[in-house]
Design a protein around this motif. Structure first.
Motif, short mmCIF file in Angstrom:
data_model
loop_
_atom_site.label_atom_id
_atom_site.label_comp_id
_atom_site.label_asym_id
_atom_site.label_seq_id
_atom_site.Cartn_x
_atom_site.Cartn_y
_atom_site.Cartn_z
N ASP A 272 -21.35 37.77 -8.38
CA ASP A 272 -20.50 36.59 -8.56
C ASP A 272 -19.28 36.59 -7.64
OD1 ASP A 272 -22.28 35.65 -10.43
OD2 ASP A 272 -21.12 36.31 -12.16
N PRO A 273 -18.49 37.67 -7.56
CA PRO A 273 -17.35 37.63 -6.64
C PRO A 273 -17.75 37.61 -5.17
CG PRO A 273 -17.52 39.80 -7.66
CD PRO A 273 -18.48 38.91 -8.38
N VAL A 274 -18.91 38.19 -4.83
CA VAL A 274 -19.37 38.13 -3.44
C VAL A 274 -19.72 36.70 -3.07
CG1 VAL A 274 -21.26 38.76 -1.88
CG2 VAL A 274 -20.15 40.52 -3.26
N ALA A 275 -20.45 36.00 -3.95
CA ALA A 275 -20.81 34.61 -3.67
C ALA A 275 -19.57 33.74 -3.52
CB ALA A 275 -21.71 34.08 -4.79
N THR A 283 -17.48 29.37 7.57
CA THR A 283 -17.00 28.40 8.56
C THR A 283 -17.53 27.01 8.22
OG1 THR A 283 -17.04 30.11 10.26
CG2 THR A 283 -16.93 27.83 11.00
N GLY A 284 -16.64 26.05 8.14
CA GLY A 284 -17.06 24.68 7.83
C GLY A 284 -17.00 24.35 6.36
N GLY A 285 -16.98 25.39 5.53
CA GLY A 285 -16.78 25.21 4.10
C GLY A 285 -17.66 24.14 3.48
N VAL A 286 -17.03 23.13 2.90
CA VAL A 286 -17.76 22.10 2.16
C VAL A 286 -18.55 21.17 3.07
CG1 VAL A 286 -16.08 22.11 0.28
CG2 VAL A 286 -15.74 20.55 2.20
N HIS A 287 -18.38 21.28 4.38
CA HIS A 287 -19.03 20.36 5.30
C HIS A 287 -20.39 20.85 5.78
CE1 HIS A 287 -15.30 18.12 5.37
NE2 HIS A 287 -14.64 19.23 5.71
N ARG A 288 -20.88 21.95 5.21
CA ARG A 288 -22.18 22.46 5.65
C ARG A 288 -22.95 23.01 4.45
NH1 ARG A 288 -22.02 27.90 8.98
NH2 ARG A 288 -24.12 28.01 8.08
N PRO A 289 -24.28 23.05 4.56
CA PRO A 289 -25.07 23.68 3.49
C PRO A 289 -24.76 25.17 3.43
CG PRO A 289 -26.46 22.36 4.95
CD PRO A 289 -25.14 22.49 5.63
N ARG A 290 -24.86 25.73 2.23
CA ARG A 290 -24.54 27.15 2.06
C ARG A 290 -25.80 27.92 1.65
NH1 ARG A 290 -20.06 24.83 -0.34
NH2 ARG A 290 -20.95 25.02 -2.44
N ALA A 291 -25.92 29.09 2.21
CA ALA A 291 -27.02 29.98 1.83
C ALA A 291 -26.87 30.42 0.38
CB ALA A 291 -27.03 31.21 2.75
N GLU A 292 -27.99 30.64 -0.26
CA GLU A 292 -27.97 31.26 -1.58
C GLU A 292 -27.54 32.73 -1.44
OE1 GLU A 292 -31.40 30.69 -4.20
OE2 GLU A 292 -32.19 29.34 -2.66
N VAL A 293 -26.98 33.27 -2.49
CA VAL A 293 -26.67 34.70 -2.54
C VAL A 293 -27.34 35.23 -3.80
CG1 VAL A 293 -24.87 36.46 -2.57
CG2 VAL A 293 -24.46 34.28 -1.41
N VAL A 294 -28.30 36.14 -3.63
CA VAL A 294 -29.09 36.62 -4.77
C VAL A 294 -29.18 38.15 -4.72
CG1 VAL A 294 -30.45 34.49 -4.83
CG2 VAL A 294 -31.30 36.47 -3.54
#
Length: 314
Positions: A272-275, A283-294
Motif C-alpha cells: 500500500d505505501p509503495v503504490a 512523471t505526469g501524475g494524473v495526466h497519464r495511465p498508471r501501472a498496477e502495483v501487485v
C-alpha cells in the motif's frame, strides 16, 4: 506436455524441479551450494540427473544463475556469491547431463515466471522488483524478456539514486538497493530505535533491548501491531521504492510492477505505501495511465518455473 527441468542456483542452496508447460512443478530436489565453484557445477548436474531419472521424458534444462549471464545464455560472466567468472556453465551442464541447457540470470527467471504463470500473466509489459537483502529485478517488454545488448539488462538495484551516497557492494555509491531493500529497512529500524529509544521501545523489546542488531522481522512485527516508529521505517522504505519505480515507468511504461522478494512477504504493509509513493512520484501524475502495483504470486517456485520455461526456447 513437454517437461523441462528448472534450477534456481542460490548462494546457499541449489533448488531444482521438473516443470510442465503450465508452470506446475511435478518433482523437486534441493542440495546445499558447495563452497568450491567447480563443485557447484557438479551439484547442479547431479540435481538435474536425479530429476531426469524420475522423468525420462524431460527434454531440456534451464539454469537460473545469480550474476551476469552473456547474451547467448551460455556463460556466467560474473557471479560473486559463487565465485564464478567466465564460467561456461551451459557447456558444462550439457556435457554432464546430456540435456540441452540454457542459462539465465535468476531474477530474469523469476520475472519470466510471474509473466507467464503468475501475477503479471494478463500483461505484455511488466517489471519485477525483488526486495530482499538487495534489490533485483527483471523486465518483460512486448511479451519478451528484455536482456539488452550484452545480456545483463535488469540490474535495477544499482540505479544511482544519490550521487556519492551510501557505498554499495557493487563498488558504486548511492545505489537504489541501499535505500529500498531489506538491508535498508534494518538500518532504518536500528538508527531510529537508537536515536529515540522511547519511540523505538517496541522494536527494542522484540530484540532484547539491543538497537544495533534489530532485524526485519522485529520491524515487521512491530509495524503489524501498529507501532508508529516501525510504520515510519516502512514508509521510508516505500518512499524510496516508489521513487525508483517512477523512474522505471518513465523508461519502460510497464502495465504492472510486481513486488517480490522476502520483504514482500509483509503483504499490504509494503504494497500500500509503495503504490502510494509510486503514484506521488510518477512523471505526469494524473495526466497519464498508471501501472498496477501487485505482489508476486509464484513465491519460491518462481526461479525454478521461469528457468524451466525458458529452457523450452532451445
Amino acid at each position: 506436455m513437454a517437461l523441462t527441468i528448472g534450477v534456481d542456483v542460490g548462494g546457499t542452496k541449489i533448488a531444482a524441479g521438473v516443470v510442465n508447460e503450465a508452470g506446475e512443478i511435478l518433482a523437486r530436489t534441493r542440495v546445499p551450494t558447495p563452497a568450491d565453484p567447480q563443485w557447484a557445477v557438479d551439484a547442479i548436474a547431479q540435481a538435474v540427473r536425479e530429476l531426469k531419472e524420475q522423468y525420462p521424458d524431460v527434454v531440456a534444462a534451464g539454469i537460473g544463475a545469480p550474476g551476469f549471464v552473456d547474451r547467448g545464455r551460455s556463460t556466467v560472466i560474473f557471479a560473486p556469491n559463487i565465485d564464478w567468472e567466465d564460467e561456461p556453465l551451459r557447456t558444462r551442464i550439457e556435457e554432464l547431463t546430456g540435456l540441452d541447457t540454457v542459462v539465465e540470470n535468476d531474477a530474469n527467471c523469476a520475472a519470466w515466471a510471474e509473466f507467464r504463470f503468475g501475477a503479471a500473466a494478463d500483461h505484455e509489459d511488466m517489471v519485477l522488483i525483488t526486495v530482499g537483502t538487495g534489490i533485483g529485478g527483471g523486465i518483460v517488454l512486448d511479451g519478451r524478456l528484455h536482456r539488452g545488448r550484452f545480456g545483463v539488462a535488469g540490474e535495477i538495484g544499482h540505479l544511482n539514486m544519490i550521487p556519492d551516497g551510501l557505498p554499495c557492494g557493487c563498488g558504486g555509491r548511492g545505489c537504489w538497493e541501499q535505500y529500498g531493500s531489506g538491508r535498508a529497512l534494518r538500518r532504518y529500524g536500528r538508527e531510529n530505535a537508537a536515536a529515540d529509544p522511547i519511540r523505538g521501545s517496541r522494536m527494542l523489546e522484540l530484540n532484547d533491548g539491543v538497537a544495533e542488531t534489530i532485524r526485519g522481522i522485529h520491524i515487521t512485527q512491530a509495524a503489524e501491531e501498529g507501532d508508529p516508529l516501525a510504520l515510519e521505517c516502512y514508509a521510508e522504505l516505500a518512499d524510496w521504492l516508489g521513487r525508483g519505480m517512477a523512474d522505471l515507468a518513465a523508461l519502460f511504461d510497464p502495465g504492472v510492477f510486481v513486488l517480490g522478494g522476502g520483504v514482500s512477504d509483509s503483504g499490504r504493509l509494503l504494497l500500500d505505501p509503495v503504490a502510494k509513493a509510486f503514484e506521488h512520484y510518477l512523471t505526469g501524475g494524473v495526466h497519464r495511465p498508471r501501472a498496477e502495483v501487485v505482489l508476486a504470486s509464484m513465491g519460491s517456485a518462481a526461479g525454478i518455473a521461469g528457468a524451466a520455461d525458458l529452457a523450452r526456447t532451445v
